[in-house]
Design a protein around this motif. Structure first.
Motif, short mmCIF file in Angstrom:
data_model
loop_
_atom_site.label_atom_id
_atom_site.label_comp_id
_atom_site.label_asym_id
_atom_site.label_seq_id
_atom_site.Cartn_x
_atom_site.Cartn_y
_atom_site.Cartn_z
N GLU A 170 36.30 39.20 51.21
CA GLU A 170 35.44 38.55 50.24
C GLU A 170 34.05 39.17 50.18
O GLU A 170 33.42 39.22 49.12
CB GLU A 170 35.34 37.05 50.53
N GLY A 171 33.56 39.66 51.32
CA GLY A 171 32.25 40.30 51.34
C GLY A 171 32.19 41.53 50.47
O GLY A 171 31.25 41.72 49.68
N ARG A 172 33.18 42.39 50.59
CA ARG A 172 33.21 43.63 49.79
C ARG A 172 33.41 43.31 48.31
O ARG A 172 32.80 43.95 47.45
CB ARG A 172 34.31 44.57 50.28
N LEU A 173 34.25 42.32 48.02
CA LEU A 173 34.45 41.94 46.62
C LEU A 173 33.16 41.40 46.02
O LEU A 173 32.82 41.69 44.87
CB LEU A 173 35.56 40.89 46.52
N ALA A 226 48.75 40.70 38.85
CA ALA A 226 49.19 40.11 40.11
C ALA A 226 48.03 39.84 41.06
O ALA A 226 48.12 38.96 41.93
CB ALA A 226 50.21 41.02 40.79
N ALA A 227 46.92 40.58 40.89
CA ALA A 227 45.83 40.50 41.86
C ALA A 227 44.62 39.70 41.39
O ALA A 227 43.77 39.33 42.21
CB ALA A 227 45.38 41.91 42.24
N VAL A 228 44.53 39.41 40.10
CA VAL A 228 43.29 38.84 39.57
C VAL A 228 42.97 37.46 40.14
O VAL A 228 41.80 37.11 40.33
CB VAL A 228 43.33 38.79 38.02
N SER A 229 43.98 36.67 40.48
CA SER A 229 43.72 35.34 41.05
C SER A 229 42.99 35.45 42.38
O SER A 229 42.08 34.66 42.67
CB SER A 229 45.03 34.57 41.25
N ARG A 242 38.97 33.91 42.63
CA ARG A 242 38.75 32.69 43.40
C ARG A 242 37.60 32.83 44.41
O ARG A 242 37.18 31.85 45.01
CB ARG A 242 40.03 32.28 44.13
N VAL A 243 37.07 34.03 44.58
CA VAL A 243 35.99 34.26 45.55
C VAL A 243 34.67 33.71 44.97
O VAL A 243 34.22 34.16 43.91
CB VAL A 243 35.84 35.77 45.86
N SER A 275 37.82 25.57 45.22
CA SER A 275 36.67 24.71 45.50
C SER A 275 35.54 24.91 44.51
O SER A 275 34.81 23.97 44.19
CB SER A 275 36.17 24.97 46.93
N LEU A 276 35.38 26.14 44.00
CA LEU A 276 34.30 26.44 43.06
C LEU A 276 34.87 26.58 41.66
O LEU A 276 35.80 27.35 41.44
CB LEU A 276 33.58 27.73 43.47
N SER A 277 34.33 25.84 40.72
CA SER A 277 34.73 25.94 39.31
C SER A 277 36.22 25.72 39.08
O SER A 277 36.88 26.57 38.47
CB SER A 277 34.32 27.30 38.73
#
Length: 223
Positions: A56-59, A99-102, A106-107, A189-191
Motif C-alpha cells: 500500500e505504501g508504494r501504491l 482483475a487488479a483494479v479492486s 481500495r487503498v 472502510s473508506l468511501s
C-alpha cells in the motif's frame, strides 16, 4: 431554473454509469469524467512498473506522484485518459487491469490522492462525473446526485454483450467478477459504495441507456 452545473452518477460496475453519462453530456453540452478510468490508469501503471499490489505504501506514493487526466473533448465521444501526458485509453481496458483494479482502488491513500485530482477536474462545472463515491465523497455538493441500480445478473449480461473480438470472458466469470467487486466496494472502510442520502435512485433493469438518460433529464426538468 438553469440545469445543474455538477451532476454525480454513482452505482456498481456495469450499471450503465459511463454510457448514460456520455449520453447526458452530449445532450447537455457538458464534459464527462469517468473516475473509474483514473483508478484503471493507476492500476495499469502499477502493473507496468511491477509494483506488488499488496504494498500500500508504494501504491500510495505512485498515486501521489502521478498526474492522471481525462481530456474532455466536447461532442467528439472520445475522452482520452492520460498518465503523465501519455494516452493509455486502450491499455487500461485489458483483462489484467480489470482483475487488479479492486486491489488498487481500495487503498485509502490511493483514493485520497485521486479524489483530489477528480475534484480539480470537476471544479470548472458544467460536468457529469461518474463513479462509485462521487455523491458521497468526491463531490458531496453536486447539484444533482443519481445512483443507478441493476441486478448482478443484468449487469453481467450487459458486460458480456459489450465484448468484441479477442478473447472473451464467459458469462459466469463476468458475473463472479462483478459480485466480487461489489463486495469489495461496499465493504471497504473508506468511501464504501452506497447512495448519498439525497441521491435519486434509478433501477435500470430492462431500460436502455437512452431511457435512463431521459429519466435523469426529467429529474433536471423537475428542478
Amino acid at each position: 431554473m438553469p440545469p445543474p452545473s455538477v451532476i454525480a452518477i454513482d452505482g456498481p460496475g456495469a450499471s450503465g454509469k459511463t454510457t448514460v453519462g456520455r449520453i447526458l453530456a452530449r445532450k447537455l453540452g457538458y464534459r464527462f469524467i469517468d473516475t473509474g478510468e483514473m483508478y484503471r490508469a493507476l492500476t495499469w501503471l502499477a502493473l507496468k512498473e511491477g509494483i506488488d499490489l499488496s504494498d500500500e505504501g508504494r501504491l500510495a506514493r505512485l498515486a501521489a506522484g502521478t498526474t492522471i487526466e481525462i481530456a474532455c473533448h466536447d461532442g467528439t465521444g472520445y475522452n482520452p485518459v492520460l498518465v503523465d501526458g501519455v494516452d493509455v485509453t486502450s491499455a487500461i481496458r485489458s483483462s489484467q487491469v480489470e482483475a487488479a483494479v479492486s486491489a488498487v482502488s481500495r487503498v485509502p491513500r490511493v483514493r485520497q490522492a485521486l479524489v483530489a485530482q477528480q475534484r480539480a477536474l470537476a471544479e470548472p462545472g458544467r460536468v457529469i462525473v461518474a463513479g462509485r463515491d462521487i455523491g458521497t465523497v468526491v463531490l458531496p455538493q453536486a447539484d444533482l446526485k443519481v445512483f443507478l441500480l441493476a441486478s448482478a445478473e443484468e449487469r453481467a449480461r450487459r458486460r458480456y454483450e459489450e465484448q468484441t473480438g479477442g478473447k472473451r470472458q464467459d458469462y459466469g466469470a463476468i458475473l463472479a467478477g462483478l459480485r466480487r467487486r461489489d463486495q469489495i466496494d461496499s465493504q471497504r472502510s473508506l468511501s464504501p459504495l452506497r447512495p448519498a442520502e439525497d441521491a435519486r435512485v434509478i433501477d435500470t433493469e430492462g431500460l436502455s441507456p437512452e431511457q435512463v438518460a431521459n429519466l435523469i433529464l426529467g429529474l433536471i426538468g423537475e428542478g
